[in-house]
Scaffold this motif. Structure first.
Motif, PDB file in Angstrom:
ATOM      1  N   CYS A 141       5.619  -0.998   6.017  1.00  0.00           N
ATOM      2  CA  CYS A 141       6.408   0.490   6.082  1.00  0.00           C
ATOM      3  C   CYS A 141       6.313   0.838   7.340  1.00  0.00           C
ATOM      4  N   LEU A 142       7.222   1.466   7.931  1.00  0.00           N
ATOM      5  CA  LEU A 142       7.451   2.017   9.438  1.00  0.00           C
ATOM      6  C   LEU A 142       7.528   3.555   9.189  1.00  0.00           C
ATOM      7  N   LEU A 143       7.033   4.465  10.241  1.00  0.00           N
ATOM      8  CA  LEU A 143       7.173   5.810  10.290  1.00  0.00           C
ATOM      9  C   LEU A 143       7.550   6.082  11.720  1.00  0.00           C
ATOM     10  N   GLU A 174       7.884   8.023  18.777  1.00  0.00           N
ATOM     11  CA  GLU A 174       6.999   6.903  18.551  1.00  0.00           C
ATOM     12  C   GLU A 174       7.223   6.253  17.110  1.00  0.00           C
ATOM     13  N   MET A 175       7.056   4.929  17.098  1.00  0.00           N
ATOM     14  CA  MET A 175       7.082   4.071  15.864  1.00  0.00           C
ATOM     15  C   MET A 175       5.492   3.563  15.588  1.00  0.00           C
ATOM     16  N   ARG A 176       5.363   3.872  14.160  1.00  0.00           N
ATOM     17  CA  ARG A 176       4.226   3.557  13.732  1.00  0.00           C
ATOM     18  C   ARG A 176       4.186   2.581  12.378  1.00  0.00           C
ATOM     19  N   ILE A 177       3.250   1.813  12.330  1.00  0.00           N
ATOM     20  CA  ILE A 177       3.194   0.765  11.311  1.00  0.00           C
ATOM     21  C   ILE A 177       2.148   1.065  10.274  1.00  0.00           C
ATOM     22  N   ASP A 178       2.193   0.795   9.040  1.00  0.00           N
ATOM     23  CA  ASP A 178       1.199   1.247   8.056  1.00  0.00           C
ATOM     24  C   ASP A 178       0.359   0.041   7.745  1.00  0.00           C
TER      25      ASP A 178
END
Lengths: 119, 119
Positions: free
Chosen positions: A82-84, A73-77
Motif C-alpha cells: 500500500c502507498l501513502l 512525498e510517497m510513502r510505502i507501508d
C-alpha cells in the motif's frame, strides 16, 4: 536503498492501492490504484498518475478537471502493498466536486452527508 | 438513510479496503481489509475488526497485542468501495511497533525510514 517499483507487492491485477492525503490539512482525500508504471510516472513527474480500473488506462489526476495532485512525498507501508501519497490538491479531489471522497459518515446506523460540493 | 453493509461494493473476494486514521493527529495509520461481517462487527462493537487475508480469519485489531483501535467514526467514499475509519489508536498501529505502517519514504529515489519503533 535505491527505490525500485518492482519491489512493491501488487495484487493479481498488478495493482497497489494508493491513499492520497492533503499534506497541509491531513485530510484523507481519496483512494485509487496504481500499477508499477503509474508509480514510476508519479515519482518522475511529481504529479499523481493512477491506473483507472474502469477505463483500463492511465489517469493523471486533473488531466480533464484541472484538479491536479502535486506529489510532495510517497510513502510505502510495512508490507509494501500500500502507498501513502502526501499531496497538494488543487481544487476538489472528488469527482462530485467535494474536497474529499469520504463525505458520507455512518452515525447511529444512519448515513449522513457531511461535506458539500465546492462551488 | 439507514446504513446496510450489503450496499458497499466489495471486490471479487468480498473485501473492501479500510484506511485507519488517527482522529487526534490525522496520521494515516494503516490500510487493511474488511468483509461485510467485519464492517458490521466494527460498527456494533466500536472496536475495529478487519479480515486477515493471509490468515483468512477475523482480526480484531489488538486482540493479541493490546493495541486496539476504538472506532470514532466510519466514513464511506463516493464509489462505496473504500472505507475511512477515524480511530483512537492504543499503542503502535504497526506490527513493527511503529506508530504507523507508512514509515518508509521515497526521497530523491532512495528509501528512507522516517519512523522508529516505539519502546
Amino acid at each position: 536503498m535505491q527505490f525500485n517499483t518492482e519491489t512493491l507487492r501488487y495484487d493479481a491485477q498488478g495493482l497497489i492501492p494508493a491513499i492520497a492525503q492533503d499534506v497541509g490539512t491531513g485530510t484523507v482525500l481519496m483512494l485509487a490504484w496504481m500499477n508499477a508504471e503509474a508509480v514510476a510516472r508519479t515519482l518522475a513527474e511529481g504529479r499523481v498518475t493512477y491506473w483507472s480500473r474502469s477505463r483500463k488506462a492511465f489517469w493523471t489526476k486533473g488531466e480533464s478537471s484541472g484538479h491536479v495532485q502535486r506529489l510532495v512525498e510517497m510513502r510505502i507501508d510495512c508490507d509494501r502493498d500500500c502507498l501513502l501519497l502526501l499531496v497538494e490538491q488543487v481544487g476538489p479531489a472528488c469527482h462530485t466536486n467535494r474536497h474529499a471522497c469520504f463525505y458520507t459518515a455512518i452515525r447511529d446506523g444512519v448515513e449522513v452527508v457531511i461535506m458539500e460540493p465546492e462551488v
